[in-house]
Write a protein that holds these residues in place. Sequence first.
Motif, PDB file in Angstrom:
ATOM      1  N   GLU A 141       0.806  -1.224   0.000  1.00 40.29           N
ATOM      2  CA  GLU A 141       0.000   0.000   0.000  1.00 40.29           C
ATOM      3  C   GLU A 141       0.839   1.274   0.000  1.00 40.29           C
ATOM      4  OE1 GLU A 141      -2.351  -0.373   3.491  1.00 40.29           O
ATOM      5  OE2 GLU A 141      -3.417  -2.138   2.761  1.00 40.29           O
ATOM      6  N   THR A 142       2.134   1.144   0.118  1.00 35.33           N
ATOM      7  CA  THR A 142       3.015   2.285   0.298  1.00 35.33           C
ATOM      8  C   THR A 142       3.697   2.657  -1.010  1.00 35.33           C
ATOM      9  OG1 THR A 142       3.460   1.359   2.475  1.00 35.33           O
ATOM     10  CG2 THR A 142       4.869   3.112   1.793  1.00 35.33           C
ATOM     11  N   GLN A 180      10.341  -9.550   0.353  1.00 33.93           N
ATOM     12  CA  GLN A 180      10.414 -10.472  -0.783  1.00 33.93           C
ATOM     13  C   GLN A 180       9.142 -10.390  -1.623  1.00 33.93           C
ATOM     14  OE1 GLN A 180      11.226 -14.348   0.847  1.00 33.93           O
ATOM     15  NE2 GLN A 180      13.391 -13.898   1.151  1.00 33.93           N
ATOM     16  N   GLY A 181       9.330 -10.235  -2.917  1.00 35.05           N
ATOM     17  CA  GLY A 181       8.214 -10.198  -3.842  1.00 35.05           C
ATOM     18  C   GLY A 181       7.522  -8.848  -3.945  1.00 35.05           C
ATOM     19  N   THR A 182       8.074  -7.811  -3.308  1.00 39.24           N
ATOM     20  CA  THR A 182       7.492  -6.478  -3.403  1.00 39.24           C
ATOM     21  C   THR A 182       8.408  -5.585  -4.240  1.00 39.24           C
ATOM     22  OG1 THR A 182       8.594  -5.554  -1.446  1.00 39.24           O
ATOM     23  CG2 THR A 182       6.520  -6.736  -1.084  1.00 39.24           C
ATOM     24  N   LYS A 183       7.916  -4.401  -4.569  1.00 37.95           N
ATOM     25  CA  LYS A 183       8.738  -3.459  -5.328  1.00 37.95           C
ATOM     26  C   LYS A 183       9.865  -2.865  -4.480  1.00 37.95           C
ATOM     27  CE  LYS A 183       5.195   0.003  -4.492  1.00 37.95           C
ATOM     28  NZ  LYS A 183       4.111   0.748  -5.089  1.00 37.95           N
ATOM     29  N   ALA A 228       2.233   6.755   2.118  1.00 35.54           N
ATOM     30  CA  ALA A 228       1.577   6.714   0.818  1.00 35.54           C
ATOM     31  C   ALA A 228       1.991   7.946   0.009  1.00 35.54           C
ATOM     32  CB  ALA A 228       0.073   6.671   0.988  1.00 35.54           C
ATOM     33  N   ASP A 229       2.137   9.087   0.690  1.00 37.50           N
ATOM     34  CA  ASP A 229       2.636  10.310   0.050  1.00 37.50           C
ATOM     35  C   ASP A 229       4.136  10.134  -0.134  1.00 37.50           C
ATOM     36  OD1 ASP A 229       3.480  12.829  -0.689  1.00 37.50           O
ATOM     37  OD2 ASP A 229       2.711  13.854   1.080  1.00 37.50           O
ATOM     38  N   PRO A 230       4.641  10.178  -1.352  1.00 36.28           N
ATOM     39  CA  PRO A 230       6.052   9.888  -1.581  1.00 36.28           C
ATOM     40  C   PRO A 230       7.025  10.880  -0.949  1.00 36.28           C
ATOM     41  CG  PRO A 230       4.931  10.388  -3.644  1.00 36.28           C
ATOM     42  CD  PRO A 230       3.909  10.410  -2.581  1.00 36.28           C
ATOM     43  N   VAL A 231       6.527  12.008  -0.476  1.00 33.13           N
ATOM     44  CA  VAL A 231       7.435  13.016   0.056  1.00 33.13           C
ATOM     45  C   VAL A 231       7.427  13.058   1.586  1.00 33.13           C
ATOM     46  CG1 VAL A 231       7.956  15.487   0.039  1.00 33.13           C
ATOM     47  CG2 VAL A 231       7.158  14.396  -2.032  1.00 33.13           C
ATOM     48  N   ALA A 232       6.324  12.698   2.212  1.00 34.48           N
ATOM     49  CA  ALA A 232       6.153  12.883   3.657  1.00 34.48           C
ATOM     50  C   ALA A 232       7.228  12.186   4.489  1.00 34.48           C
ATOM     51  CB  ALA A 232       4.770  12.409   4.085  1.00 34.48           C
ATOM     52  N   ALA A 233       7.425  10.895   4.278  1.00 34.75           N
ATOM     53  CA  ALA A 233       8.405  10.152   5.079  1.00 34.75           C
ATOM     54  C   ALA A 233       9.815  10.663   4.818  1.00 34.75           C
ATOM     55  CB  ALA A 233       8.326   8.664   4.777  1.00 34.75           C
ATOM     56  N   VAL A 237      13.417   3.300  -1.415  1.00 30.80           N
ATOM     57  CA  VAL A 237      12.857   2.881  -2.696  1.00 30.80           C
ATOM     58  C   VAL A 237      11.526   3.603  -2.850  1.00 30.80           C
ATOM     59  CG1 VAL A 237      11.835   0.978  -3.995  1.00 30.80           C
ATOM     60  CG2 VAL A 237      13.980   0.631  -2.796  1.00 30.80           C
ATOM     61  N   MET A 238      11.360   4.218  -4.025  1.00 32.04           N
ATOM     62  CA  MET A 238      10.110   4.896  -4.339  1.00 32.04           C
ATOM     63  C   MET A 238       9.607   4.351  -5.672  1.00 32.04           C
ATOM     64  SD  MET A 238       9.192   8.905  -4.886  1.00 32.04           S
ATOM     65  CE  MET A 238       9.954   9.037  -6.486  1.00 32.04           C
ATOM     66  N   GLY A 239       8.455   3.724  -5.636  1.00 37.87           N
ATOM     67  CA  GLY A 239       7.868   3.194  -6.858  1.00 37.87           C
ATOM     68  C   GLY A 239       8.751   2.203  -7.590  1.00 37.87           C
ATOM     69  N   GLY A 240       9.526   1.424  -6.869  1.00 39.73           N
ATOM     70  CA  GLY A 240      10.391   0.425  -7.481  1.00 39.73           C
ATOM     71  C   GLY A 240      11.782   0.927  -7.823  1.00 39.73           C
ATOM     72  N   GLN A 241      12.025   2.229  -7.695  1.00 42.07           N
ATOM     73  CA  GLN A 241      13.342   2.782  -7.998  1.00 42.07           C
ATOM     74  C   GLN A 241      14.118   3.041  -6.711  1.00 42.07           C
ATOM     75  OE1 GLN A 241      13.410   5.943 -10.775  1.00 42.07           O
ATOM     76  NE2 GLN A 241      15.542   6.407 -10.451  1.00 42.07           N
TER      77      GLN A 241
END
Length: 174
Positions: free
Chosen positions: A19-20, A63-66, A84-89, A109-113
């Motif tokens: 969910e993140t 394991q098995g996640t992005k 969930a907000d890519p900037v908050a954390a 890692v953000m969105g697999g990158q």
Amino acid sequence: MDRAAKKELVETLSGVFSETSLVVVGHYSGLKVSEITDLRRQMRAAGASFKVSKNRLTKLALQGTKFEGLAELMKGPTAIAYSADPVAAAKVAVDYAKKNDKFVLKGAVMGGQQLDVEGIKALATLPSLDELRARLLGMIQTPASRIASVLQAPGGQLARVLSAYAKKDEEQAA
């Protein structure tokens, strides 16, 4: 911690990772409990979460996640921050790391990158999702208010002209 509790923790973390959009890894060696509590409070206020968990269990959940690339960073006293907000954390983690030398960012890692420490810092300088929404709303409302003022202007000018003629007629009648 018994086997069932460990399995439940791994499942919970796997759910969180699905969910993140961003997970930040940091080392907290030497931080007091009160400092970790303060960091958790700041994360919660920003809409993010901070968790200290066993590295082995976190690796299983990854394991098995992005976010699988973070497994290599799970060594030593490690904690994860996610939102969930890519900037908050990222914002809270970078700000806290600046204030406290005992909290060291390792990667994210953000969105697999995968991001290094500089990538996390660059991400933290971006406006948050709420700030972007406020800016967008302001941009949408500005043209509407300009249109309203333009539409009201001729009516106001006409009213001033009529008022001037009325005053002129009153002066001539008197």
